[in-house]
Scaffold this active site. Structure first.
Site, PDB file in Angstrom:
ATOM      1  N   HIS A 485      61.463 104.451 -18.681  1.00  0.00           N
ATOM      2  CA  HIS A 485      61.087 103.118 -17.844  1.00  0.00           C
ATOM      3  C   HIS A 485      62.698 102.226 -18.042  1.00  0.00           C
ATOM      4  CE1 HIS A 485      59.147 100.037 -15.862  1.00  0.00           C
ATOM      5  NE2 HIS A 485      58.108 100.369 -16.445  1.00  0.00           N
ATOM      6  N   ASP A 489      61.343 102.960 -12.289  1.00  0.00           N
ATOM      7  CA  ASP A 489      60.240 101.953 -12.192  1.00  0.00           C
ATOM      8  C   ASP A 489      59.031 102.633 -11.640  1.00  0.00           C
ATOM      9  OD1 ASP A 489      61.977 100.137  -9.745  1.00  0.00           O
ATOM     10  OD2 ASP A 489      60.496 101.864  -9.408  1.00  0.00           O
TER      11      ASP A 489
END
Lengths: 515, 281
Positions: A485, A489
């Protein structure tokens, strides 16, 4: 403390001490002691990136990883040693292997010996010189002892972990027992709030005044040991790995066997359990981790430092099933077996061309993402030797047929444990077909320094509504894309998955886009 | 005065030796002697060597790495050095920078190949800001993805040496003596020598590079400048291991024994005139 008094009054050899203190347990076997050492070696080899593997169905913790792609100032995580590391002695003779001396170094060339058979060797005395990549490195002895057998000759290529020589080690040198038994260890949760010197790239050898190497400090953390509580037996009070292992072992032994120790000291009264009355003995078996398993420990330790998120989707594989059947019907080569994977791999590569961020690696130190040019797609394989992830290089330049053959080649090598270091290195993304064994889908952990991993579950035939409102059978495959992350995204991964999905559900689009 | 200032600043002291045109074999002998017999830290900058010379790593095999026929024909000296790593051909256009340090000289630096390699790149990083995209790529110094500096190391029990040959300039024809090595960095991507390397002179002047290097070293160490006259060969017993390979070692046919002997003598004479092995004055 009874055990402390006992130890001071009755200095014994290590095996005698174990036998006396823990009467209900067998004296530690070579394997069990080797296991503790093996765990340390696993930690020390944590930067060995030969084997990169995903892992299914495990939770993750967030840490900052190290990177091996940009300027790797990963000194704080340097867990190498130019000291030989020995297995626990058996009959006093120790197999001394070549320890890991550098990042990604799988083997070294032996250049010359400084000692010969029969020679007495002091701790830290140079034993030999090896060459790895750009460096010649003097390997020093971990222990004091006598060289009993030199296993390799100059010019030999010695793999990391392979025995360099055999030594008769002084038992005192191997386990130097402090005169006081330390306090019982309290289990501690390792502090994950801040990575060790990730930015500076330089580690401090001292923590609160205690001298030790980063590898030993990491080992202490793994065991939940406060290193400042450990008395160092190395030079100038340096805390060595044996001190941590001995401290941890004594703490465990005292916790588990204090009752039996008390009984022994009070007149050798042994009260047998019911199971021993009937002759049923269920002994623990300690397995030292080697090879692929050891590499998996290392890979997963790195993986937990990555903040993962998982994206799950279902893919209709009706067309894929038909395509595979069509390939099989047209197959004239008995040596080639068509499966779903090559189409999944090729379509994955096409999707990566549109979303190259998923085919990248991230450097925590430099805060950079490197988009990798080649699609080197790793395929997780379960073998009798453990989980291994060889990769198919430059998938974007291969046809589905070529991928099929390369996959078969890698599978054969994996089963025979003959994969080369090139086969299992430089992967850029990993595909794990856990569905081949079973399960709806997995929750994979990323193979650092990659940023994404895809687990695909078993294709299952389920009823689905068609556009006309009727129910039809559909072959549905669930996929779980695990992603870093910090780099990716949800939207990017979702779009990537949609792109990949359409190639699988409509394979004719592969023809439209394949170059 | 310098020592007291260094102690005050907390920087380790390093002896800086700047020379120009020192024969590469002489430089290698000096480096190995300082590595094994000195207890001080050293930085050696050699601004160009003499005639074109091939330098292989400690276990380099001439037949695999060199176009030996051309090397023998043109009487190019081939040296096997005491550090690891690959093969280079050096000449007046090569600038050498060497660090020889105690393992605990630099606070927190672990004396293993990768950390030393990473630390060394810090010396040059700032010099290229605004000039070129400098980075350490695997084991090479690159601008973009073109190599301009190669590194090699030797790590002993208590000390290490890290030396670099910088391609200030080079003759493309000299690269013809080197084969494409079997073991190459990944980023090379099958490029030949000419496509893989670049000239440092296209980015900065020679004096700027050397001065910039010295300034950078001064920010990491307390410098004590020496010249060649200051270095006396006190360890007369020390035998360096870097040496020139004989013609036979380069693969000259044994059947040409008589001619080979004569040619060996003339070969060694030709190169020894420019690669003295005498002690440092």
């Amino acid at each position: 403390m009874i055990c402390r008094q006992f130890h001071q009054k009755n200095p014994r050899s290590l095996s005698q001490w174990w036998r006396f203190v823990s009467s209900a347990t067998a004296p530690p076997s070579r394997a069990s002691s080797a296991a503790a050492d093996s765990e340390l070696v696993s930690a020390i080899r944590a930067q060995d990136d030969i084997f990169k593997k995903p892992k299914m169905l495990f939770s993750s913790k967030n840490r900052c990883p190290e990177s091996s792609w940009s300027i790797p100032i990963g000194i704080s995580r340097c867990r190498f040693t130019t000291q030989t590391m020995a297995d626990v002695p058996f009959n006093g003779v120790v197999d001394v292997p070549l320890a890991q001396t550098g990042e990604g170094i799988a083997e070294c060339e032996l250049l010359k010996w400084f000692v010969q058979e029969g020679e007495q060797v002091e701790e830290f005395q140079p034993l030999c010189e090896v060459q790895s990549d750009k460096a010649t490195i003097e390997i020093t002895s971990r222990y004091k002892g006598r060289v009993s057998k030199v296993v390799h000759v100059p010019g030999d290529i010695v793999k990391v972990g392979e025995t360099l020589l055999k030594m008769v080690v002084d038992e005192d040198a191997l386990f130097s027992q402090p005169s006081e038994i330390l306090e019982v260890i309290k289990a501690q949760v390792p502090d994950v709030s801040k990575p060790e010197d990730a930015g500076s790239g330089l580690s401090k050898p001292k923590v609160g005044g205690v001298m030790s190497t980063p590898a030993v400090r990491n080992l202490a953390k793994q065991y939940g040991v406060n290193i400042e509580d450990v008395r160092g037996t190395g030079k100038e009070g340096r805390v060595l790995k044996e001190d941590i292992l001995a401290y941890a072992a004594r703490g465990g032994v005292l916790n588990e066997t204090s009752a039996s120790a008390n009984q022994n000291l009070e007149g050798d009264q042994i009260i047998p359990s019911i199971s021993s009355t009937y002759g049923w003995e269920y002994e623990d078996q300690t397995i030292p981790l080697r090879g692929f398993q050891r590499a998996m420990v290392k890979a997963m330790t790195l993986a937990v430092k990555i903040p993962h998120f998982h994206y799950v989707d279902e893919i209709n594989c009706n067309s894929l099933v038909e395509l595979k059947a069509s390939f099989q019907r047209a197959n004239s080569d008995a040596g080639v077996k068509h499966t779903f994977l090559p189409v999944l791999i090729k379509s994955l590569s096409l999707a990566l061309s549109k979303y190259p961020m998923l085919n990248s690696c991230f450097s925590d130190e430099s805060q950079e993402v490197t988009l990798k040019g080649s699609h080197n797609i790793g395929i997780a394989m379960a073998t009798p030797h453990g989980l291994v992830v060889p990769n198919i290089k430059k998938v974007q330049s291969l046809s589905i047929f070529e991928i099929t053959k390369e996959l078969a080649r890698l599978q054969e090598l994996a089963l025979a444990n003959k994969l080369s270091s090139d086969d299992i290195s430089r992967g850029t993304i990993t595909l794990s077909n856990i569905g081949a064994i079973g399960g709806k889908f997995g929750s994979p952990l990323i193979n650092a320094p990659e940023v994404s991993i895809i687990a695909i579950g078993r294709i299952q035939k389920v009823p689905q509504y068609g556009e006309d409102g009727n129910v039809y059978p559909a072959s549905i495959m669930t996929v779980n894309i695990g992603s870093d992350h910090r780099v990716l995204d949800g939207a990017t991964v979702a779009k990537f998955c949609n792109e990949w999905k359409q190639f699988i559900e409509k394979p004719e689009l592969l023809m439209l886009h394949t170059k | 005065m310098a020592a007291s200032q260094a102690r005050k600043a907390g920087l380790p002291i390093i002896n800086l030796l700047r020379v120009k045109g020192m024969p590469i074999l002489q430089q290698l002998h000096l480096e190995e002697r300082l590595l094994r017999t000195s207890s001080q830290n050293w930085c050696i900058i050699n601004d160009g060597t003499t005639r074109p010379t091939i330098v292989m790593g400690v276990s380099g095999k001439a037949k695999e790495l060199l176009e030996t026929d051309a090397v023998l024909r043109d009487e190019i000296p081939v040296i096997r050095r005491f550090t690891g790593g690959g093969t280079v051909i050096v000449d007046q256009g090569t600038i050498f920078v060497t660090f020889i340090c105690n393992k605990d000289a630099i606070s927190g630096l672990q004396s293993y190949p990768r950390p030393i390699m990473s630390w060394s790149s810090l010396i040059y990083k700032n010099m290229f800001q605004g000039i070129g995209e400098f980075s350490l790529r695997e084991n090479d110094y690159v601008i973009g993805n073109h190599k301009f500096g190669g590194n090699a190391q030797s790590i002993t029990k208590n000390r290490w040496v890290h030396h670099t040959s910088f391609l200030w300039d080079y003759e493309i024809s000299n690269m013809g003596y080197l084969k494409m090595p079997t073991r190459v960095p990944e980023y090379r991507q099958a490029r030949n020598h000419a496509e893989f390397i670049c000239r440092l002179k296209e980015y900065m002047s020679r004096s700027d590079f050397i001065d910039g290097t010295m300034d950078s070293v001064a920010s990491h160490f307390a410098l004590r400048s020496l010249d060649a006259d200051d270095i006396q060969n006190s360890s007369s017993q020390f035998e360096p291991s870097s040496r020139i390979l004989t013609r036979q070692e380069l693969g000259e046919e044994a059947s040409m024994e008589l001619v080979g002997t004569v040619s060996q003598i003339s070969y060694m004479a030709a190169i020894s005139s420019t690669c003295p092995t005498s002690k440092i004055a």
